[in-house]
Write a protein that holds these residues in place. Sequence first.
Motif, PDB file in Angstrom:
ATOM      1  N   PHE B  34       0.838  -1.191   0.000  1.00 52.86           N
ATOM      2  CA  PHE B  34       0.000   0.000   0.000  1.00 52.86           C
ATOM      3  C   PHE B  34       0.879   1.249   0.000  1.00 52.86           C
ATOM      4  CE2 PHE B  34      -3.903  -2.258   1.096  1.00 52.86           C
ATOM      5  CZ  PHE B  34      -3.429  -3.390   1.718  1.00 52.86           C
ATOM      6  N   TYR B  36       0.792   5.340   0.946  1.00 51.78           N
ATOM      7  CA  TYR B  36       0.081   6.382   1.667  1.00 51.78           C
ATOM      8  C   TYR B  36       0.811   7.714   1.486  1.00 51.78           C
ATOM      9  CZ  TYR B  36      -2.123   2.555   4.333  1.00 51.78           C
ATOM     10  OH  TYR B  36      -2.813   1.443   4.717  1.00 51.78           O
ATOM     11  N   GLN B  38       1.196  11.406   3.665  1.00 49.30           N
ATOM     12  CA  GLN B  38       0.947  12.029   4.960  1.00 49.30           C
ATOM     13  C   GLN B  38       1.376  13.484   4.915  1.00 49.30           C
ATOM     14  OE1 GLN B  38       3.259  10.551   8.297  1.00 49.30           O
ATOM     15  NE2 GLN B  38       1.634  11.058   9.747  1.00 49.30           N
ATOM     16  N   LEU B  44      -2.581   9.592   7.695  1.00 53.75           N
ATOM     17  CA  LEU B  44      -2.171   8.931   6.468  1.00 53.75           C
ATOM     18  C   LEU B  44      -3.386   8.780   5.568  1.00 53.75           C
ATOM     19  CD1 LEU B  44      -0.116   7.884   8.716  1.00 53.75           C
ATOM     20  CD2 LEU B  44       0.332   6.017   7.129  1.00 53.75           C
ATOM     21  N   PHE B  91       5.122  13.526   2.657  1.00 50.71           N
ATOM     22  CA  PHE B  91       5.766  12.345   3.224  1.00 50.71           C
ATOM     23  C   PHE B  91       5.026  11.137   2.666  1.00 50.71           C
ATOM     24  CE2 PHE B  91       8.794  10.571   5.904  1.00 50.71           C
ATOM     25  CZ  PHE B  91       8.278   9.746   6.878  1.00 50.71           C
ATOM     26  N   ILE B  93       4.571   7.075   2.466  1.00 50.73           N
ATOM     27  CA  ILE B  93       4.805   5.892   3.287  1.00 50.73           C
ATOM     28  C   ILE B  93       4.227   4.671   2.587  1.00 50.73           C
ATOM     29  CG2 ILE B  93       4.381   4.792   5.516  1.00 50.73           C
ATOM     30  CD1 ILE B  93       3.964   7.572   6.695  1.00 50.73           C
ATOM     31  N   PHE B 108       4.909  -1.227   8.074  1.00 48.48           N
ATOM     32  CA  PHE B 108       5.151   0.048   7.427  1.00 48.48           C
ATOM     33  C   PHE B 108       6.631   0.334   7.226  1.00 48.48           C
ATOM     34  CE2 PHE B 108       1.027   2.114   7.164  1.00 48.48           C
ATOM     35  CZ  PHE B 108       0.258   1.252   7.921  1.00 48.48           C
ATOM     36  N   GLY B 109       6.924   0.979   6.113  1.00 48.20           N
ATOM     37  CA  GLY B 109       8.256   1.494   5.882  1.00 48.20           C
ATOM     38  C   GLY B 109       8.456   2.790   6.649  1.00 48.20           C
ATOM     39  N   PRO B 110       9.696   3.288   6.696  1.00 45.78           N
ATOM     40  CA  PRO B 110      10.001   4.496   7.471  1.00 45.78           C
ATOM     41  C   PRO B 110       9.583   5.779   6.792  1.00 45.78           C
ATOM     42  CG  PRO B 110      11.967   3.670   6.427  1.00 45.78           C
ATOM     43  CD  PRO B 110      10.893   2.663   6.139  1.00 45.78           C
TER      44      PRO B 110
END
Lengths: 110, 117
Positions: B34, B36, B38, B44, B91, B93, B108-110
């Motif tokens: 996925f 997202y 932000q 998100l 941002f 994500i 989740f990735g950073p």
Amino acid sequence: GDSVTQMEGPVTLSEEAFLTINCTYTATGYPSLFWYVQYPGEGLQLLLKATKADDKGSNKGFEATYRKETTSFHLEKGSVQVSDSAVYFCAWNQGGKLIFGQGTELSVKP
Amino acid sequence: GAVVSQHPSWVICKSGTSVKIECRSLDFQATTMFWYRQFPKQSLMLMATSNEGSKATYEQGVEKDKFLINHASLTLSTLTVTSAHPEDSSFYICSARDPSGSGNEQFFGPGTRLTVL
């Protein structure tokens, strides 16, 4: 429509204070509910979850109970620490997709 | 636990250029990822669902020609912001679902901070 509403931040507490972050959801059926935490400069991490009514999720001293009658999933911790400073997101699962609340920033002062 | 990485962690580009962001699941195979977006002090917003070997499913209001998603392998999904403009600064994500896990947990990735000048 389907949504998640969280208590607005920022929330500022002293160390060892009691924490409550409110979360209510609007959804059809009984979705799984989650709390995610985002520490400064990092990605989201799953904090806890509950998959059915009356379930209590818990982790690292945090707890949240799935209340079907009030459609709520409030996050609580009895004694916060400085290291708990982060942004907390409530979310629910809709057909495999996560619907997030707006996030609540928590700042814990020593 | 399952680890998801993103690259780059931040990028600054000129208006009109394209930027590619990679999302990798490091220790599991993810059939679904996925993307997202932000905004500062906001939640998100899901942009799209990426399925390995097929076209991504975009959320309402997200331009698929603007945000190109490719999920060519079970461990890699890419998001390309084409002809980026300052309003695309955000941002980004990604997350990945581990099919071997219980429930529908996403890892989740950073995140990647994109700044378009």
